[in-house]
Design an enzyme around this catalytic site. Structure first.
Site, PDB file in Angstrom:
ATOM      1  N   GLU A  47      40.870  42.511  34.925  1.00  0.00           N
ATOM      2  CA  GLU A  47      42.115  43.281  35.042  1.00  0.00           C
ATOM      3  C   GLU A  47      42.185  44.240  33.849  1.00  0.00           C
ATOM      4  O   GLU A  47      42.208  43.785  32.703  1.00  0.00           O
ATOM      5  CB  GLU A  47      43.312  42.330  35.041  1.00  0.00           C
ATOM      6  CG  GLU A  47      44.609  43.064  35.360  1.00  0.00           C
ATOM      7  CD  GLU A  47      45.854  42.367  34.835  1.00  0.00           C
ATOM      8  OE1 GLU A  47      46.943  42.645  35.355  1.00  0.00           O
ATOM      9  OE2 GLU A  47      45.742  41.551  33.889  1.00  0.00           O
ATOM     10  N   HIS A 107      50.476  39.870  42.534  1.00  0.00           N
ATOM     11  CA  HIS A 107      51.673  39.154  42.052  1.00  0.00           C
ATOM     12  C   HIS A 107      52.461  39.932  41.010  1.00  0.00           C
ATOM     13  O   HIS A 107      53.527  39.495  40.596  1.00  0.00           O
ATOM     14  CB  HIS A 107      51.235  37.803  41.475  1.00  0.00           C
ATOM     15  CG  HIS A 107      50.410  37.960  40.228  1.00  0.00           C
ATOM     16  ND1 HIS A 107      49.149  38.530  40.230  1.00  0.00           N
ATOM     17  CD2 HIS A 107      50.667  37.670  38.943  1.00  0.00           C
ATOM     18  CE1 HIS A 107      48.681  38.564  38.997  1.00  0.00           C
ATOM     19  NE2 HIS A 107      49.578  38.053  38.192  1.00  0.00           N
ATOM     20  N   ASP A 108      51.930  41.053  40.541  1.00  0.00           N
ATOM     21  CA  ASP A 108      52.638  41.868  39.536  1.00  0.00           C
ATOM     22  C   ASP A 108      53.227  43.143  40.122  1.00  0.00           C
ATOM     23  O   ASP A 108      53.799  43.952  39.384  1.00  0.00           O
ATOM     24  CB  ASP A 108      51.656  42.306  38.430  1.00  0.00           C
ATOM     25  CG  ASP A 108      51.200  41.146  37.570  1.00  0.00           C
ATOM     26  OD1 ASP A 108      51.961  40.172  37.425  1.00  0.00           O
ATOM     27  OD2 ASP A 108      50.075  41.224  37.039  1.00  0.00           O
ATOM     28  N   ASP A 141      41.456  32.147  37.680  1.00  0.00           N
ATOM     29  CA  ASP A 141      42.022  33.133  36.773  1.00  0.00           C
ATOM     30  C   ASP A 141      41.666  32.724  35.348  1.00  0.00           C
ATOM     31  O   ASP A 141      41.791  31.556  34.988  1.00  0.00           O
ATOM     32  CB  ASP A 141      43.553  33.157  36.949  1.00  0.00           C
ATOM     33  CG  ASP A 141      44.131  34.547  36.824  1.00  0.00           C
ATOM     34  OD1 ASP A 141      43.811  35.219  35.824  1.00  0.00           O
ATOM     35  OD2 ASP A 141      44.902  34.962  37.703  1.00  0.00           O
ATOM     36  N   ASP A 183      42.244  38.096  33.164  1.00  0.00           N
ATOM     37  CA  ASP A 183      43.550  38.662  32.836  1.00  0.00           C
ATOM     38  C   ASP A 183      43.456  39.636  31.650  1.00  0.00           C
ATOM     39  O   ASP A 183      42.881  39.287  30.620  1.00  0.00           O
ATOM     40  CB  ASP A 183      44.473  37.496  32.465  1.00  0.00           C
ATOM     41  CG  ASP A 183      45.932  37.878  32.421  1.00  0.00           C
ATOM     42  OD1 ASP A 183      46.502  38.155  33.478  1.00  0.00           O
ATOM     43  OD2 ASP A 183      46.506  37.900  31.312  1.00  0.00           O
TER      44      ASP A 183
END
Ligand code: NOJ
Length: 559
Positions: free
Chosen positions: A256, A329-330, A98, A199
């Site tokens: 993302e 995870h969000d 990440d 991210d």
């Protein structure tokens, strides 16, 4: 369409904090992951995306990084990380790290310097502004509630933080910052990693002057997304990153990108490869959000899901590449959100997996999805995520809002739904830890866990294993073109994928009632083979197919 390994891969996302604890401190860690590599190999995934494991004060569970070149103490050491990478590579799997560079932690050495004085050499690494009329420099609201600006007494200025106040935004206009980031990326790539998930990478370029957002919300703040999503120089920066770093390695990249249209995606994920391989879109994640955003709930509609998914499938055809996901995870658990986590949990989890894996793009599995893990309904005091806690405080504790209504939204949408510990077996704490887990385990772990799934040949796990295997056997799953079939059907989402003389026919019943599907007349074939189904069904394909609740079938038709 050019062939590429990252198009043919299936990615598995690990949220390290919640995956497997090896030392009894209640927090997942690298040795825990290492102990489960054979499990991942058995599932058959090709790439592991590791949510951040870097040094972090954990204000946002690792998405606030204080040292990009070291490992968080709770997770282990660089030696553990080397072992993890080697363990993956030995088993023929790859590792995607990440990359969180829209912001750092406020405890990063750069920020500690930056806040010291206006002429510090790191000052311009971040976005500092003087106040306006004794208030914040503009009216932007942070993603985690309240102003996106934090006042800092030392220099009597404010710094921008789109996320928490412990996540100051880096200043990408500063060339030195960009080069620091590229060097750090190169450092990890030279250690042998196979890619980056980036991210909120579409937020790195802000509109000059940082203008006020137009629509003020309660509290006087406003959504500033128009001025930082897909900003004026974002493509320039990504092209620079591509030229200086990415293009030198055979790697996989996914950005993302919230608030991004398919036209934007045609640039980010263009097939010339000048920016990224693919992006995460959010359009399908917004189908149950009302005008007030994420917490303003409305029921999602199958028609809209078809429209959104089809738009991305059609409009990226030949122009870019899709990523395929229904949770991470969000996001809440997909079986609770788009399927049925009661009577048809296993069956609908398999249907959703089939639906997603047969679309065109690279599928992402989020830990626990492969055993059909579900949402939780905790008490407010049992949650950990700062997004939930800040929102609750603002709306209920301070704002006097309706507790029950806010809790309903939290139960349906909150991120901790995805972050409860991975359910390995029926023993205490689901076999995740011998200590006290950092976040409560989902109380259904005695029925839903890996041990149970591995013992049941009919489990969601084996369905996913088969989906992944099929991808390796049939090129049409990776490279076939998509066409929507059941545009108006209220229960069924059916589509085809075509590659030369092969066609996949994918039928999914998204409802808890039986539904009938009529094969369109123009679909002609010499043979039809049932590749996968979640029902013990007849192999034969008839002109009219009756699908049981949440049934899905995939046929391979040959001319
Ligand atoms: C997106 C990440 O996925 C999320 O978990 C995080 O809170 C924000 N970006 C900020 O880094």
């Amino acid at each position: 369409m050019e062939k590429a390994w990252w198009k043919e891969s299936v990615v598995y996302q690990i949220y390290p904090r919640s995956f497997k604890d090896s030392n009894g401190d209640g927090i997942g860690d690298l040795q825990g992951i290492i102990s489960k590599l054979d499990y991942l190999k058995n599932l058959g995934v090709d790439v592991v995306w590791l949510s951040p494991v870097y040094k972090s004060p954990n204000d946002d569970n690792g998405y606030d990084i204080s040292d990009y070149r070291d490992i968080m103490d709770e997770f282990g050491t660089m030696t553990d990380w080397d072992e993890l990478l080697a363990g993956l590579h030995e088993r023929g799997m790859k590792l995607m790290m990440d990359l969180v560079v829209n912001h750092s932690s406020d405890e990063h050495a750069w920020f500690i310097e930056s806040r010291k004085s206006k002429n510090n050499e790191y000052r311009d690494y971040y976005i500092w502004r003087p106040g306006k009329n004794g208030k914040e420099p503009n009216n932007w609201v942070s993603f985690f509630s309240g102003s996106a600006w934090q006042y800092d007494e030392a220099t009597d200025e404010y710094y921008l933080h789109l996320f928490s106040k412990k996540q100051p935004d880096l200043n990408w206009e500063n060339k030195t910052v960009r080069h620091e980031v590229y060097e750090m990326m190169t450092w990890w790539l030279d250690r042998g990693i196979d890619g980056f998930r980036m991210d909120v990478i579409n937020m790195i370029s802000k509109v000059e002057g940082l203008p006020d957002g137009q629509q003020q919300e309660e509290g006087g703040y406003a959504w500033g997304g128009d001025y930082f999503l897909n900003g004026p120089r974002v493509h320039k920066y990504l092209q620079e990153m591509n030229r200086d770093v990415l293009s030198k390695y055979d790697i996989m990249t996914v950005g993302e990108c919230p608030g991004t249209s398919v036209e934007d995606a045609q640039r980010y994920a263009n097939s010339e490869g000048t920016e990224l391989n693919m992006i995460f879109t959010f359009e399908h994640m917004d189908l149950d959000a009302g005008p007030g955003g994420k917490w303003d709930m409305r029921p999602w509609q199958l028609q809209e899901l078809k429209e959104v998914m089809s738009k991305w499938q059609y409009d990226l055809e030949g122009k870019g590449w899709n990523s395929l996901y229904l949770n991470n995870h969000d996001q809440p658990r997909m079986v609770s959100r788009f399927g049925n986590d009661g009577e048809y949990r296993g069956k609908s989890a398999k249907m959703l997996g089939t639906f997603l894996h047969m679309l065109k793009g690279t599928p992402y599995i989020y830990q626990g999805e492969e055993i059909g893990m579900t949402n939780v309904q905790f008490d407010i005091t049992e949650y950990n995520d700062l997004e939930i806690l800040n929102m609750y405080e603002e709306r209920v504790t301070e704002g006097g809002g309706d507790h029950a209504k806010v809790m309903e939204a939290i139960h349906a949408k909150c991120r901790d739904n995805a972050r409860t510990p991975m359910q390995w077996d029926a023993s205490e704490n689901a076999g995740f830890t011998t200590g006290i887990p950092w976040l409560r385990v989902n109380p259904n772990y005695q029925e839903i866990n890996v041990e149970q799934a591995l013992a049941d040949p009919d489990s969601v796990f084996y369905h996913y294993q088969k989906l992944i295997k099929l991808r390796k056997q049939h090129d049409v799953i990776t490279y076939g073109t998509y066409e929507l079939l059941s545009e108006k059907h209220l229960q069924i989402y059916a589509y085809t994928r075509i590659l030369v003389d092969e066609m996949l026919l994918v039928l999914n019943n998204f409802s808890a009632e039986t539904a009938d599907f009529r094969l369109p007349q123009n679909i002609q074939y010499k043979s039809a083979e049932l590749l996968i189904s979640n029902e013990h069904t007849e192999d034969e394909l008839a002109q009219s197919v009756s699908l049981t609740p949440y049934e899905s079938r995939v046929y391979l038709l040959k001319q």
